[in-house]
Design a protein around this motif. Structure first.
Motif, short mmCIF file in Angstrom:
data_model
loop_
_atom_site.label_atom_id
_atom_site.label_comp_id
_atom_site.label_asym_id
_atom_site.label_seq_id
_atom_site.Cartn_x
_atom_site.Cartn_y
_atom_site.Cartn_z
N VAL A 42 19.70 32.33 42.28
CA VAL A 42 21.19 32.97 41.04
C VAL A 42 21.85 31.65 39.89
O VAL A 42 21.62 30.94 40.32
N VAL A 43 21.55 32.40 39.05
CA VAL A 43 21.56 31.07 37.84
C VAL A 43 23.55 31.97 37.48
O VAL A 43 23.53 33.08 36.91
N GLN A 44 24.19 31.74 37.81
CA GLN A 44 25.64 31.91 36.95
C GLN A 44 25.87 31.38 35.38
O GLN A 44 26.03 30.51 35.96
N PHE A 45 26.15 31.42 34.18
CA PHE A 45 26.42 30.68 33.36
C PHE A 45 28.19 30.74 33.20
O PHE A 45 28.70 32.52 33.17
N ASP A 46 28.88 29.77 33.58
CA ASP A 46 30.75 29.91 33.87
C ASP A 46 31.17 30.08 32.90
O ASP A 46 31.16 28.86 32.11
N ARG A 63 45.10 33.16 37.67
CA ARG A 63 44.08 33.83 37.20
C ARG A 63 42.46 32.84 37.58
O ARG A 63 42.02 33.74 38.50
N GLN A 64 43.01 31.44 37.11
CA GLN A 64 41.67 30.79 37.25
C GLN A 64 41.75 30.82 39.30
O GLN A 64 40.71 30.97 39.36
N ALA A 65 42.88 30.29 39.74
CA ALA A 65 42.86 29.98 40.89
C ALA A 65 41.87 31.47 41.42
O ALA A 65 40.78 31.37 42.76
N ARG A 66 42.17 32.33 41.55
CA ARG A 66 41.92 33.45 41.72
C ARG A 66 40.07 33.58 41.90
O ARG A 66 39.96 33.88 43.04
N ARG A 67 39.98 33.49 40.70
CA ARG A 67 37.79 33.39 39.71
C ARG A 67 37.83 31.92 40.99
O ARG A 67 36.40 32.59 41.66
N VAL A 68 37.77 31.20 40.82
CA VAL A 68 37.48 29.53 41.73
C VAL A 68 37.58 30.06 43.20
O VAL A 68 36.26 30.06 43.67
N ASN A 69 38.79 31.11 43.42
CA ASN A 69 38.24 31.28 45.22
C ASN A 69 36.93 32.43 45.70
O ASN A 69 37.07 31.84 46.44
N HIS A 70 36.95 33.19 44.33
CA HIS A 70 36.31 33.93 44.43
C HIS A 70 35.20 33.51 44.21
O HIS A 70 33.74 34.24 45.11
#
Length: 117
Positions: A42-46, A63-70
């Motif tokens: 899987v390749v993710q372009f973050d 918002r960023q912290a939630r995304r990083v944890n996700h």
């Protein structure tokens, strides 16, 4: 509609001659940017902001912290299912596409970690 990082990333995958599926649903749970079925990668372009690039955002907002944890949870789940996940930063795609291409080629050829030189 593709984001700019996705457009650049898909171009790199095409130049490398790698068959991939864009916006692919993995495990009926996660829609990933690119899936390379022959290698189960899987390749993710973050995006730098949305995924909290540490070189740019020392202190993450909520918002960023939630995304990083996700992202971490998602990566761990996919790894448990046998997928290899490679994440590529938006700023690298935009400023260093040749380095991204070489790092990705090397990582996929020899199984090493994805690292930019």
């Amino acid at each position: 509609m593709q984001t700019e990082p996705e457009r650049i990333g898909y171009g790199i995958l095409k130049r490398l001659g790698l068959p991939y599926r864009a916006q692919h649903l993995v495990a009926r749970k996660f829609c990933v940017d690119a899936y390379l079925p022959e290698q189960k990668v899987v390749v993710q372009f973050d995006g730098d902001y949305w995924h909290g690039h540490p070189a740019k955002y020392a202190a993450l907002d909520a918002r960023q912290a939630r995304r990083v944890n996700h992202d971490r949870s998602q990566d761990a789940y996919m790894a448990k299912l046998g997928y290899r996940v490679i994440r590529i930063w938006e700023s690298d795609l935009k400023k260093r596409p040749e380095a991204v291409q070489e790092g990705l080629r090397k990582a996929l050829t020899d199984g090493s970690s994805y690292v930019l030189q």
